[in-house]
Design a protein around this motif. Sequence first.
Motif, short mmCIF file in Angstrom:
data_model
loop_
_atom_site.label_atom_id
_atom_site.label_comp_id
_atom_site.label_asym_id
_atom_site.label_seq_id
_atom_site.Cartn_x
_atom_site.Cartn_y
_atom_site.Cartn_z
N MET A 1 7.36 9.61 -2.06
CA MET A 1 6.37 8.57 -1.91
C MET A 1 6.91 7.55 -0.94
N MET B 1 3.37 1.02 -10.13
CA MET B 1 4.36 1.54 -11.10
C MET B 1 4.41 3.05 -10.92
N ILE C 1 -1.74 1.17 -10.46
CA ILE C 1 -1.62 0.49 -9.17
C ILE C 1 -2.54 -0.72 -9.14
N LEU D 1 6.68 13.08 -9.32
CA LEU D 1 6.36 11.66 -9.20
C LEU D 1 4.87 11.44 -9.41
N MET D 2 4.54 10.34 -10.03
CA MET D 2 3.13 9.98 -10.18
C MET D 2 3.02 8.46 -10.21
N ILE D 3 1.84 8.00 -9.85
CA ILE D 3 1.61 6.56 -9.92
C ILE D 3 0.98 6.28 -11.28
N GLU E 1 6.17 6.71 -11.93
CA GLU E 1 6.93 7.41 -12.95
C GLU E 1 7.34 8.78 -12.45
N GLY F 1 0.82 -1.22 0.00
CA GLY F 1 0.00 0.00 0.00
C GLY F 1 0.85 1.26 0.00
N VAL F 2 0.15 2.34 -0.26
CA VAL F 2 0.84 3.63 -0.31
C VAL F 2 0.67 4.29 1.06
N ARG F 3 1.77 4.67 1.64
CA ARG F 3 1.67 5.31 2.96
C ARG F 3 1.67 6.84 2.81
N HIS F 4 2.53 7.32 1.97
CA HIS F 4 2.56 8.76 1.73
C HIS F 4 2.65 8.98 0.22
N PHE F 5 2.09 10.11 -0.19
CA PHE F 5 1.91 10.26 -1.63
C PHE F 5 1.95 11.75 -1.95
N SER F 6 3.05 12.19 -2.50
CA SER F 6 3.13 13.59 -2.94
C SER F 6 4.06 13.66 -4.14
N GLU F 7 4.26 14.89 -4.60
CA GLU F 7 5.00 15.06 -5.84
C GLU F 7 6.48 14.71 -5.69
#
Lengths: 97, 399
Positions: A53, A80, A74, A69-71, A82, A44-50
């Motif tokens: 991650m 994945m 998923i 950054l982007m997913i 990028e 899972g994703v815990r933190h998610f920003s530009e």
Amino acid sequence: MTRISRRLRKWTNEVLDLPQDVLLDLPRITLVGNQELTVENHQGVRHFSENKMILSLHQGALEIEGDELMIRAILPQEVMIEGIIRNIKYTGMGESS
Amino acid sequence: MKIPTLSGVRGCVQITVRGEGVNHLINALAEAGIPIWDIRPDSNNETADMKLLLRDFHALRPLLKRTGCRMHVTRRIGLPFRLVKLYKRKFFMAGIAAFFLLLFVLSSLVWNINVVGNEKLATEDILKAAKEEGVRPYQWIFRLKDPDKLSRALSLKLPDASWIGVERKGTTITIQVVEAEKPQKEPLASPRHLVSKSDAVITSIYAEQGRPLVQKNTRVKKGQVLISGILGDGEARSQVVVAKGEVKGLVWHEYQLEVPLVQKRKIYTGERKDKSYLVLGNRAIQLWGYGKEPFAKSETLTERDPLTWRSIALPIGWMTEKVMEVAETKETLQPEEAKKLGLEAAIRDILAKYGNDSQIISQKILHEKRENGKVYMKVLFEVEEKIAEELPIVQSQGE
């Protein structure tokens, strides 16, 4: 996982010569240059920003730092990412396996 | 790639999610097996853009509620949305449908019928026969019979054709005709005699039909009956037929020949000058070829080339004049050569007049003199030629 089962798994791993990620739930990380990162067996994703991650793993987490950054996609087991990847770091692995 | 296939056809939406637990939402979606892709965090890290299939849009709502996020749709991508848009423009849709319908209808009509290969048969007759079989312009193609059946039916209707093929290519039907080779009909002949064209001595007589009245080596007069068309004795039992046959005889022709000893001949030297005119009505305006003619003697050949529109000549056109230089040469002949030339010309004349199969049996120069630069000759030719001539039998009506 108990100590015995872990031992058993490690033993089978050595005897049968199987890839580590299959038995030990370790992430398989594929990095294409600094642009594309595929992580299998994530939790899972815990933190998610530009710029940052954090992906949960079975043990600890994987920190990815970079720009834009982007997913890309998923799935339950696979992600994945990028962007321009600068830094990949394991954190909180605790005891080494 | 993990992006679902054909997302453009199935329809997908791009949504912007706002809230604290964007990552929880992503996890939940991934957990639920809902494919999402192109997840792009906003630069100030409060919102995130992502794409998901239209199919999964309704499954999104409970997850949003659970994770405390809110979203709004920013883009609708794909065919389903386009269809909805189209549905609002009914007339446009109707136009598209009408276009395809019209295209289909017009392409299932016969537009052209070509007839190929007929020489003696009139195209109109073939087209008429084809029309009776249902092959005509503006006919539905699906109402036509099979080509092999059509060709058989047409062959029955047109007995003069030995084979007829029908082929359809698109909206054009080609009828291929192979005409039957019929023997040429002999011209109808009325009952007749064969009589002599001139005084002669018969050398051969062959009667195909009729009764020969003369024999070989008989002397005949002009107009004498050679092969009679009346069989029988000329009384009640007799029968009138068309006399046919070949009669050859010796005929004498006398020729007065004069051959000039100095022969003049015109020869084109090959030098040429072209003049071009533009013709407007009755006037011709010279466009090219001005200047004096450089030839002492010349002949002019005029070619007119009017503009035509469907076989109607328009009053506008083009005319070219070719001025060709001519040179005259004089040739002086020896008397012997002049004699030979004269005789050759006479023989050519005989062959032309009395048939190519005439044979010169002998020639005799009766008299010869030279005067005023000319050779005068009197020649007697003995020629074997066809002497038969047709004479219709006129039946007397009164009896």
